[in-house]
Design an enzyme around this catalytic site. Sequence first.
Site, PDB file in Angstrom:
ATOM      1  N   SER A 113      -9.420   1.509   9.378  1.00 44.11           N
ATOM      2  CA  SER A 113      -8.115   1.169   9.943  1.00 44.11           C
ATOM      3  C   SER A 113      -7.039   1.358   8.869  1.00 44.11           C
ATOM      4  CB  SER A 113      -8.173  -0.290  10.405  1.00 44.11           C
ATOM      5  OG  SER A 113      -7.214  -0.559  11.372  1.00 44.11           O
ATOM      6  N   PRO A 114      -5.830   1.748   9.273  1.00 49.50           N
ATOM      7  CA  PRO A 114      -4.795   1.987   8.258  1.00 49.50           C
ATOM      8  C   PRO A 114      -4.458   0.725   7.467  1.00 49.50           C
ATOM      9  CG  PRO A 114      -3.857   1.957  10.471  1.00 49.50           C
ATOM     10  CD  PRO A 114      -5.330   1.955  10.637  1.00 49.50           C
ATOM     11  N   CYS A 150      -1.820  -0.447   4.329  1.00 47.44           N
ATOM     12  CA  CYS A 150      -0.796  -0.237   3.305  1.00 47.44           C
ATOM     13  C   CYS A 150      -1.316  -0.712   1.958  1.00 47.44           C
ATOM     14  CB  CYS A 150       0.444  -1.057   3.632  1.00 47.44           C
ATOM     15  SG  CYS A 150       1.437  -0.340   4.917  1.00 47.44           S
ATOM     16  N   ALA A 156       0.339   3.236   6.894  1.00 41.90           N
ATOM     17  CA  ALA A 156       1.677   3.501   7.424  1.00 41.90           C
ATOM     18  C   ALA A 156       2.464   4.292   6.385  1.00 41.90           C
ATOM     19  CB  ALA A 156       2.379   2.184   7.731  1.00 41.90           C
ATOM     20  N   GLN A 178      -0.857   7.825   9.496  1.00 46.05           N
ATOM     21  CA  GLN A 178      -0.094   6.982  10.411  1.00 46.05           C
ATOM     22  C   GLN A 178       1.385   7.094  10.040  1.00 46.05           C
ATOM     23  OE1 GLN A 178      -0.118   2.635  10.103  1.00 46.05           O
ATOM     24  NE2 GLN A 178      -0.735   2.522  12.250  1.00 46.05           N
ATOM     25  N   TYR A 202       6.970  -3.021  14.220  1.00 45.68           N
ATOM     26  CA  TYR A 202       7.780  -2.030  13.510  1.00 45.68           C
ATOM     27  C   TYR A 202       8.673  -1.306  14.518  1.00 45.68           C
ATOM     28  CZ  TYR A 202       4.898  -3.587   9.721  1.00 45.68           C
ATOM     29  OH  TYR A 202       4.289  -4.397   8.810  1.00 45.68           O
ATOM     30  N   ARG A 232      -0.869   3.997  17.926  1.00 42.01           N
ATOM     31  CA  ARG A 232      -1.331   2.607  17.774  1.00 42.01           C
ATOM     32  C   ARG A 232      -0.304   1.701  18.421  1.00 42.01           C
ATOM     33  NH1 ARG A 232      -3.917  -1.145  12.921  1.00 42.01           N
ATOM     34  NH2 ARG A 232      -5.830  -0.252  13.742  1.00 42.01           N
ATOM     35  N   ARG A 258     -10.348  -4.998   6.861  1.00 42.23           N
ATOM     36  CA  ARG A 258     -10.783  -5.856   5.747  1.00 42.23           C
ATOM     37  C   ARG A 258     -12.249  -5.660   5.391  1.00 42.23           C
ATOM     38  NH1 ARG A 258      -8.032 -10.986   8.470  1.00 42.23           N
ATOM     39  NH2 ARG A 258      -8.630  -9.701  10.258  1.00 42.23           N
TER      40      ARG A 258
END
Length: 356
Positions: free
Chosen positions: A22-23, A25, A57, A99, A182, A229, A323
């Site tokens: 999963s993306p 940052c 992102a 992303q 966002y 997403r 995670r």
Amino acid sequence: MSLLFQPLELQNHTLKNRMVVSPMCQYSAENGFATNWHLVHLGQFAIGKAGLIMQEATAVVPEGRITYGDLGLWNDAQIPALKNIVDFVHSQGSLIGIQLAHAGRKASTNKPWINRNQFLPEHENGWQTVGVSTLPYHQKDHPPVALTKQNIQEIIQAFKQSAQRAVTAGYNVVELHAAHGYLIHQFFSPLINNRSDEYGGSFENRIRFLLEIVEQVQQVLTNQSLWVRISATDWAEGGWTCFESVKLAHILKQKNVEVIDVSTGGAVAHQQIPEHENYQVPFANRIKTETNMITGAVGLITHAKQAEAILQKKEADFVSIARGFLQNPHLVYDFANELNVAIDWAPQYERGKESF
Ligand code: FNR
């Protein structure tokens, strides 16, 4: 037979398994440029044989960054360092997506390990934020400037140009970040979008910004798969709902969006998220069932059998894990082991299978 280790066929690409990073940052870019941190961070998941790695992102304009350490792709000069990462990931047989994002009113904050506060526009690491409206995320935040229609068109073009650069860099997937409060999500949510022009009010108006981005981005894609997403619910009274998410997914399907990556939340500070194992899976399931689109489930998926069960029950087509991969970049090796599936490890690591 394990579904987690069955390939996932997209129109133009095949994931060798259904475990997606999963993306995440990393707040470790310099002026938007990728650094060695990104190569090692993303590279380790490729050594670990993830089916696809979704890069964090990545901002389409500088003021679209959450923090001054976010990755960006607003400049051709930012391509080579990203291409280096893409090439390494491909050399290990994994796919990689990017992303593309604009943080809108949630931009201009500090790196989370320092604090999560928003900088004032005049701070050296901050800037004036923009948003769908002048409503700030936190009461204490400096209010964003509401985008004019011309600003909106400029941002749509920035998404297109960043997508074009992503194509040059060689990514397999372009994902539009329309989740977590966002900018694109700010347009969706009636709790934030109080516009009276054609970008506010009705459902059709609130999704217009995303649809215009999709149309523009599609023009520059060659063989990339386009993913979106979303946050399937705002978890707040009067906010964006799963019903609207399903409606949106139907429309995105018509526009050749191939995958809906289903998350939730992030729009408003007073959200009430009931976080528990699989808490977002029912949303992926509903979108998959009602639209027949390829969907990814994410959120507190931590065990092999849990992930496998989601796929066996046809609740989603792949799992995204964040995670869990930070704690164990070779989670794919462990999940395969737990499910008794033999997979190739990186040859350099094969001796790790030998007992001491
Ligand atoms: C994230 N998440 C996230 N989501 C996203 O869409 N774009 C991003 O850039 C980030 N950045 C990010 C950084 C870090 C350090 C974490 C831990 C998370 C959210 C992430 O992709 C995922 O949706 C959630 O973490 C839930 O999945 P897990 O962690 O329960 O597997």
